[in-house]
Design a protein around this motif. Sequence first.
Motif, PDB file in Angstrom:
ATOM      1  N   ARG A 265    -129.292  55.929   3.490  1.00 17.08           N
ATOM      2  CA  ARG A 265    -130.111  54.715   3.383  1.00 17.08           C
ATOM      3  C   ARG A 265    -130.090  53.918   4.690  1.00 17.08           C
ATOM      4  NH1 ARG A 265    -127.879  51.485  -1.127  1.00 17.08           N
ATOM      5  NH2 ARG A 265    -126.334  53.156  -1.272  1.00 17.08           N
ATOM      6  N   CYS A 266    -128.914  53.834   5.301  1.00 21.01           N
ATOM      7  CA  CYS A 266    -128.811  53.116   6.581  1.00 21.01           C
ATOM      8  C   CYS A 266    -129.550  53.852   7.690  1.00 21.01           C
ATOM      9  CB  CYS A 266    -127.352  52.979   6.994  1.00 21.01           C
ATOM     10  SG  CYS A 266    -126.419  51.959   5.884  1.00 21.01           S
ATOM     11  N   GLU A 268    -132.021  55.816   7.522  1.00 20.31           N
ATOM     12  CA  GLU A 268    -133.470  55.818   7.344  1.00 20.31           C
ATOM     13  C   GLU A 268    -134.162  54.755   8.203  1.00 20.31           C
ATOM     14  OE1 GLU A 268    -135.355  57.923   6.223  1.00 20.31           O
ATOM     15  OE2 GLU A 268    -137.268  56.888   6.014  1.00 20.31           O
ATOM     16  N   GLU A 269    -133.494  53.600   8.334  1.00 20.53           N
ATOM     17  CA  GLU A 269    -134.075  52.527   9.152  1.00 20.53           C
ATOM     18  C   GLU A 269    -134.323  52.968  10.586  1.00 20.53           C
ATOM     19  OE1 GLU A 269    -132.345  48.612   9.037  1.00 20.53           O
ATOM     20  OE2 GLU A 269    -131.283  49.166   7.198  1.00 20.53           O
ATOM     21  N   HIS A 272    -136.709  57.040  10.013  1.00 21.85           N
ATOM     22  CA  HIS A 272    -137.963  57.127   9.237  1.00 21.85           C
ATOM     23  C   HIS A 272    -138.306  58.572   8.905  1.00 21.85           C
ATOM     24  CE1 HIS A 272    -138.241  52.944  10.286  1.00 21.85           C
ATOM     25  NE2 HIS A 272    -138.196  53.262  11.581  1.00 21.85           N
ATOM     26  N   GLY A 276    -134.230  58.010   2.756  1.00 20.11           N
ATOM     27  CA  GLY A 276    -133.657  56.863   2.044  1.00 20.11           C
ATOM     28  C   GLY A 276    -133.329  57.153   0.592  1.00 20.11           C
ATOM     29  N   ALA A 334    -125.723  52.870  12.545  1.00 15.81           N
ATOM     30  CA  ALA A 334    -126.523  52.366  11.422  1.00 15.81           C
ATOM     31  C   ALA A 334    -125.635  51.650  10.404  1.00 15.81           C
ATOM     32  CB  ALA A 334    -127.281  53.511  10.761  1.00 15.81           C
ATOM     33  N   ARG A 337    -124.715  47.986  10.749  1.00 15.06           N
ATOM     34  CA  ARG A 337    -125.667  46.937  10.379  1.00 15.06           C
ATOM     35  C   ARG A 337    -125.474  46.511   8.936  1.00 15.06           C
ATOM     36  NH1 ARG A 337    -131.348  48.705  12.938  1.00 15.06           N
ATOM     37  NH2 ARG A 337    -131.950  46.852  11.780  1.00 15.06           N
TER      38      ARG A 337
END
Lengths: 466, 466
Positions: A265-266, A268-269, A272, A276, A334, A337
């Motif tokens: 999930r992290c 993916e930011e 892309h 996710g 990632a 964050r």
Amino acid sequence: MLRDSLKPITTSVQKELQGLLARENLSFLREDILCYSYDATNKIVPPEAVAFPETPEEISAILKLANLRGFPVVARGAGTGFTGGSLPVGGGLILSTERMKKIIEIDTDNLTAEVEPGVITGDLQAAVEKHGLFYPPDPTSFKFSTIGGNIAECAGGPRAVKYGVTRDYVLGLEVVLPTGEIIKTGGKTLKGVVGYDLTRLIVGSEGTLGVVTKAQLKLIAQPETRKMMLVKFAKLEDAARTVTGIIRRCIVPSTLELIDNASLRCVEEFTHMGLGGVEAVLLIEVDGRSESVEKDVLDIEGICKENASTEFRAATDKFEVRDLWKVRRSISPALKRLKSLKLNEDVVVPRSKLVELITGVEQISKERGVIIASFGHAGDGNIHVNIMVDKDDEEDCAKGLQAVEDVFKLTVSLGGTISGEHGVGTTKMPYINMELGAATIEAMKRIKEALDPRGILNPGKIFPAG
Amino acid sequence: MLRDSLKPITTSVQKELQGLLARENLSFLREDILCYSYDATNKIVPPEAVAFPETPEEISAILKLANLRGFPVVARGAGTGFTGGSLPVGGGLILSTERMKKIIEIDTDNLTAEVEPGVITGDLQAAVEKHGLFYPPDPTSFKFSTIGGNIAECAGGPRAVKYGVTRDYVLGLEVVLPTGEIIKTGGKTLKGVVGYDLTRLIVGSEGTLGVVTKAQLKLIAQPETRKMMLVKFAKLEDAARTVTGIIRRCIVPSTLELIDNASLRCVEEFTHMGLGGVEAVLLIEVDGRSESVEKDVLDIEGICKENASTEFRAATDKFEVRDLWKVRRSISPALKRLKSLKLNEDVVVPRSKLVELITGVEQISKERGVIIASFGHAGDGNIHVNIMVDKDDEEDCAKGLQAVEDVFKLTVSLGGTISGEHGVGTTKMPYINMELGAATIEAMKRIKEALDPRGILNPGKIFPAG
């Protein structure tokens, strides 16, 4: 162990140090002190002075003085360690190896390299690659971390599943012992059994038994070809079962990394890539002769399907390979964050226990109410369990530390080890007796005492006091 | 080191030993004493008693008593060592591991085996092969030698060039320390960096730092296929150049053995394969996926031709493979027909120095007037230099020992080591300071002293007195 008998660097000791090193190779300046007071644990522990020696003789002189005056000395590479190994917890002198960064020799006949400790791992890899050669150990920090630091911690990396860890590539060392003697261990030969294996005793000893000043490293051939795959799974257990399936079928990928949903999930930011919503991903690389690589890819695809993979993707060009590696390489930044502090614990279990480890960690995450993202070198059972906490939130930190202890207990109960490649340092020090018996720890302490009777070299690490 | 403070096994100590072991597990009989007083060095050194313990606890009790009463204890596997490692040179008790020979587990999920020290290497290999698995270390004595002995000496073998030595397959140990504590090191995981690497410190320590009572070993997959080649050369240098040629081309055969003319002449009597007049032979095996094996064989044939090979023969069936291995396996017994005593020195040089080593040894043979037959693991630079002498001829023996010293000097001058796999024991003890500096030896002695303060475990080995 951190002895009461250790002493600070007084003004008169400062002067003695100045007598041993060129002016530009020694600093007591506040800005330098600050620069050498951290590592990847996010802790700040300032030394009293920083030295930048250029020769083993200078290091020897410093260590002899340290024994005479009783101040601690801590060798430091790039400070990328996760367990506080290079933090001067007892004060004293930081001995930075950054000015000892010569690649002394790349021997293409014997497939060896001789380097100084400050050489950056990635620089060595690039240099040998020009000769068609390969230095496999690849800690994620390879662009910054040094060979000296890698040796101190016995660094691993994604390729360890096939190629082994730093220990497997160190043929010989030049080491300054804590008492100042400069010794050589091993050599340029692949074999050697004359006397005790001091080479491997030094590797992984976290800078507590000596300062490495030269290393003779083993190189191998660059594999003819590589093939990278990304495989998606609807269940984490399916991915873990695929790992054991591949191992049981005796295929040895050059990389076999598992990434869980929290990590994806992290990531993916950044990427892309539609990851996710995916429960788990395996990143798999095989290498070798083209013909056998093709066969491995087919076999692996079959094993993935048997274990209910939902998508199998093999990279077709170097850009896609880069993208797939980006997935793995962006996890760490990632995650940061997500929460301000990442407690990265590199536990290892026998590979058949992967499913139990991962489901157990999920359970701990729920029970303790902390986010845990797991990813890493599934192929050798080495999972990086990242407990994410807010460093300014005391309660969150306390919950995180409880989760760390739970994860270690689980790991040991599965026949595993609490550190596969990061070492003990200070952060795992309170937990080593979960894994090692009292007599084992005592034997290690006796060796430390035998080589460093005054306890001046990297004190306060590995062994809890008392 | 052999201390003056060591004491014989008195009648009262005999009684104490009887209290520790079942009647059938301890002997003071002359016939037993005799059976346990030799190894492959042809020296006879009788112990005062022989114990056949069955558990680590019994070994622990024996070692505690030994510390209390000051008698030496020497662990022994099958007594196939070439350097006197298992000879009780200070008297005392032989501790035979022959009744600890259980294969405790073969774990096909994790590719590991857990064994007791008395397991015969060949038996373990056969047992894991049934599961499609592979334990590569293959000292020539593999049909008799034990895993415990292999660990004590860090045994190698022909396959080491590709697969490494015993050290590379030991994941964890149960060890009884000289002072009697039973400790565990490492474990079932491929990685582990918690505390010092006691596992590798024990491997190759020649039974001086502890008695191994269990070993956790790494297994790998049986290669899909193997291909064996025999290549003849009109000049020894051409064969040696072929070895470095193969390595430089980054092909890693699973066996790369060189046999010189003196060895071939002896072997011819057994094999009748027309090898008597050949100057040098390379025995080469490659293994792996079928496709890559075929490619390797073609590449190797090309390299052999570039280096003026006179005949290239690849085995076409298993009978031919057996015949080719027979060439290698019959060298040692064949040489013994030449002269009654074989001084087998397992020197190693960086692979690029093979030609210099071999021509230098020929020179020594001429100068000293002794027959020297060289063969062995050329692929990793590890040549067995066999100096053949008549054991009843004092002058011949003296010349032989001079030649041994010459060979060691030559080896060290080429950047090599005086032992690749046999260890130091007693036979190489007078020479270790040719290779190791005083400070290195001192550091090793300090470790020995730290773990065995009374000096009771396998005294009189590795380190010259004083």
